[in-house]
Design a protein around this motif. Structure first.
Motif, mmCIF file in Angstrom:
data_model
loop_
_atom_site.group_PDB
_atom_site.id
_atom_site.type_symbol
_atom_site.label_atom_id
_atom_site.label_comp_id
_atom_site.label_asym_id
_atom_site.label_seq_id
_atom_site.Cartn_x
_atom_site.Cartn_y
_atom_site.Cartn_z
ATOM 1 N N ARG A 187 0.844 -1.151 -0.049
ATOM 2 C CA ARG A 187 -0.082 -0.090 -0.096
ATOM 3 C C ARG A 187 0.865 1.223 -0.190
ATOM 4 O O ARG A 187 2.077 1.175 0.533
ATOM 5 N N GLY A 188 0.354 2.485 -0.645
ATOM 6 C CA GLY A 188 1.284 3.693 -0.718
ATOM 7 C C GLY A 188 0.860 4.395 0.631
ATOM 8 O O GLY A 188 -0.135 4.245 1.046
ATOM 9 N N VAL A 189 1.988 4.859 0.929
ATOM 10 C CA VAL A 189 2.164 5.669 2.372
ATOM 11 C C VAL A 189 2.545 7.035 2.021
ATOM 12 O O VAL A 189 3.635 7.204 1.462
ATOM 13 N N VAL A 190 1.708 8.056 2.236
ATOM 14 C CA VAL A 190 2.388 9.488 1.858
ATOM 15 C C VAL A 190 2.214 10.282 2.951
ATOM 16 O O VAL A 190 1.289 10.500 3.904
ATOM 17 N N ARG A 191 3.285 11.087 3.105
ATOM 18 C CA ARG A 191 3.571 12.020 4.265
ATOM 19 C C ARG A 191 2.716 13.235 3.775
ATOM 20 O O ARG A 191 3.191 13.906 2.908
ATOM 21 N N GLU A 192 1.705 13.633 4.540
ATOM 22 C CA GLU A 192 1.090 14.850 4.185
ATOM 23 C C GLU A 192 1.537 16.294 4.787
ATOM 24 O O GLU A 192 1.877 17.029 4.061
ATOM 25 N N ALA A 193 1.562 16.272 6.122
ATOM 26 C CA ALA A 193 2.000 17.419 6.956
ATOM 27 C C ALA A 193 2.353 17.277 8.002
ATOM 28 O O ALA A 193 2.013 16.373 8.785
ATOM 29 N N PRO A 194 3.390 18.103 8.770
ATOM 30 C CA PRO A 194 3.447 18.022 10.240
ATOM 31 C C PRO A 194 2.464 18.181 10.974
ATOM 32 O O PRO A 194 1.645 18.919 10.847
ATOM 33 N N ALA A 195 2.378 17.405 12.049
ATOM 34 C CA ALA A 195 1.427 17.310 13.063
ATOM 35 C C ALA A 195 1.947 17.899 14.460
ATOM 36 O O ALA A 195 0.776 17.881 15.281
ATOM 37 N N GLY A 196 3.075 18.017 14.354
ATOM 38 C CA GLY A 196 3.452 18.698 15.934
ATOM 39 C C GLY A 196 4.937 18.807 15.771
ATOM 40 O O GLY A 196 5.757 18.327 14.758
ATOM 41 N N ARG A 197 5.715 18.863 16.793
ATOM 42 C CA ARG A 197 7.206 18.841 16.826
ATOM 43 C C ARG A 197 7.595 17.629 16.877
ATOM 44 O O ARG A 197 7.341 16.601 17.678
ATOM 45 N N GLY A 198 7.964 17.161 15.622
ATOM 46 C CA GLY A 198 8.763 16.010 15.324
ATOM 47 C C GLY A 198 7.657 14.826 15.113
ATOM 48 O O GLY A 198 8.099 13.863 15.112
ATOM 49 N N THR A 199 6.579 15.419 14.893
ATOM 50 C CA THR A 199 5.215 14.367 14.482
ATOM 51 C C THR A 199 5.000 14.629 13.048
ATOM 52 O O THR A 199 4.582 15.756 12.900
ATOM 53 N N TRP A 200 4.617 13.813 12.459
ATOM 54 C CA TRP A 200 4.041 13.872 10.929
ATOM 55 C C TRP A 200 2.832 13.249 10.853
ATOM 56 O O TRP A 200 2.574 12.366 11.313
ATOM 57 N N LEU A 201 1.905 13.660 9.864
ATOM 58 C CA LEU A 201 0.553 12.976 9.437
ATOM 59 C C LEU A 201 1.054 12.210 8.317
ATOM 60 O O LEU A 201 1.158 12.970 7.124
ATOM 61 N N TRP A 202 0.444 10.969 8.306
ATOM 62 C CA TRP A 202 0.556 9.803 6.958
ATOM 63 C C TRP A 202 -0.568 9.613 6.562
ATOM 64 O O TRP A 202 -1.497 9.081 7.402
ATOM 65 N N ARG A 203 -0.834 9.561 5.416
ATOM 66 C CA ARG A 203 -2.104 8.984 4.744
ATOM 67 C C ARG A 203 -1.720 7.645 4.161
ATOM 68 O O ARG A 203 -0.829 7.465 3.295
ATOM 69 N N ILE A 204 -2.726 6.735 4.441
ATOM 70 C CA ILE A 204 -2.569 5.396 3.972
ATOM 71 C C ILE A 204 -3.657 5.113 2.530
ATOM 72 O O ILE A 204 -4.708 5.669 2.844
ATOM 73 N N GLU A 205 -2.971 4.755 1.530
ATOM 74 C CA GLU A 205 -3.839 4.595 0.253
ATOM 75 C C GLU A 205 -4.671 3.437 0.538
ATOM 76 O O GLU A 205 -4.208 2.534 0.917
ATOM 77 N N PRO A 206 -6.029 3.623 -0.052
ATOM 78 C CA PRO A 206 -6.785 2.371 0.033
ATOM 79 C C PRO A 206 -6.322 1.331 -0.782
ATOM 80 O O PRO A 206 -5.322 1.374 -1.551
ATOM 81 N N GLU A 207 -6.810 0.119 -0.236
ATOM 82 C CA GLU A 207 -6.029 -1.093 -0.693
ATOM 83 C C GLU A 207 -6.390 -1.642 -2.237
ATOM 84 O O GLU A 207 -7.651 -0.920 -2.839
ATOM 85 N N GLY A 208 -5.328 -1.671 -3.133
ATOM 86 C CA GLY A 208 -5.638 -1.698 -4.701
ATOM 87 C C GLY A 208 -5.652 -0.517 -5.340
ATOM 88 O O GLY A 208 -5.713 -0.292 -6.675
ATOM 89 N N ALA A 209 -5.205 0.786 -4.659
ATOM 90 C CA ALA A 209 -5.011 1.925 -5.252
ATOM 91 C C ALA A 209 -3.738 1.995 -5.950
ATOM 92 O O ALA A 209 -2.623 1.197 -5.850
ATOM 93 N N THR A 210 -3.694 2.625 -7.381
ATOM 94 C CA THR A 210 -2.752 2.838 -8.147
ATOM 95 C C THR A 210 -1.669 3.668 -7.508
ATOM 96 O O THR A 210 -2.058 4.844 -7.336
ATOM 97 N N ARG A 211 -0.393 3.143 -7.429
ATOM 98 C CA ARG A 211 0.833 4.159 -6.912
ATOM 99 C C ARG A 211 1.249 4.967 -7.946
ATOM 100 O O ARG A 211 1.627 4.420 -9.042
#
Length: 255
Positions: free
Chosen positions: A231-255
């Motif tokens: 599955r694709g994992v995309v780093r979207e934006a910082p969520a805090g000090r030293g912390t990031w928000l990651w989006r998990i692509e749906p199963e079967g999505a084209t990378r």
């Protein structure tokens, strides 16, 4: 004819032995200092004031007064002519009213004792070095063993974590397969099951949430918290000090 009577009881006069060596003794003053400093100073003074050339005499230095801080000390310097010394000689001399016991030995005995002391010192040094090498080897072997044990424990913990995650995934997959096609919780549970099974052993995930058909996680660090590449994992934006928000692509999505 003259008769001469010989008395058979008459014995020859006993021979007179060699006189004992003569000892010259005097007091030597040492200034205040540490005990070894006072001994060194008294030895220098005794050699400087020797009655004969120092290479022709033997010197024995004896402390007459105990060591006390900030006070001088008195020593007895006893000399004997080396040429008069053939065997071990022990005597008591008077130095300023105080009896002092001294022992002199011939040069051959001193050389022999010095060789013995050198041999003992070398043997002790070799034994100490061998003991040091043995202890160092034992400590090194122990450190290597502890490092290997720690590595094995880490590998075992990682394998156990992966096994538990795989077992949980199988249980959740079975639960998802038994769910009705229209169940609204099937997709979020599938993403959650994947996230639980795919996160790395060092990942520090703080939150997981599902929103509008997409799951996201907050994790510390700028590296992806997941090791599964299906599955694709995309780093979207910082969520805090030293912390990031990651989006998990749906199963079967084209990378």
């Amino acid at each position: 004819m003259v008769d001469v009577d010989i008395d058979p009881k008459v014995e020859p006069a006993p021979s007179v032995g060699a006189p004992p060596p003569r000892v010259f003794a005097r007091a030597v003053q040492a200034p205040p200092g540490w005990p070894w400093e006072q001994t060194r100073g008294a030895s220098l003074e005794a050699r400087h004031g020797a009655p004969l050339p120092i290479d022709e005499t033997q010197l024995q230095l004896k402390r007459l007064t105990p060591w006390r801080p900030s006070q001088g000390a008195k020593f007895a310097a006893c000399y004997i002519r080396a040429a008069e010394l053939h065997t071990r000689f022990e005597t008591v001399v008077d130095v300023e009213g105080q009896p002092v016991s001294v022992i002199f030995e011939p040069p051959e005995a001193l050389v022999r004792r010095a060789r013995q002391s050198l041999f003992i010192g070398l043997a002790a040094a070799a034994l100490t070095a061998l003991l040091f090498v043995s202890i160092a080897g034992a400590l090194l072997a122990r450190a290597e063993g502890e490092a290997q044990l720690a590595a094995l424990e880490h590998d075992a913990a990682a394998k156990l974590q992966r096994a538990e995650a795989a077992q949980a995934l199988r249980r959740q997959s079975a639960a998802l397969a038994a769910a009705q096609p229209g169940d609204r919780v099937a997709a979020p549970l599938s993403d959650l099951a994947w996230a639980m099974a795919a996160h790395g052993p060092d990942a520090r995930i703080q939150t997981w949430r599902w929103e509008r058909g997409v799951s996201r996680v907050e994790a510390r660090g700028d590296a992806s918290p997941f090791t599964d590449s299906r599955r694709g994992v995309v780093r979207e934006a910082p969520a805090g000090r030293g912390t990031w928000l990651w989006r998990i692509e749906p199963e079967g999505a084209t990378r």
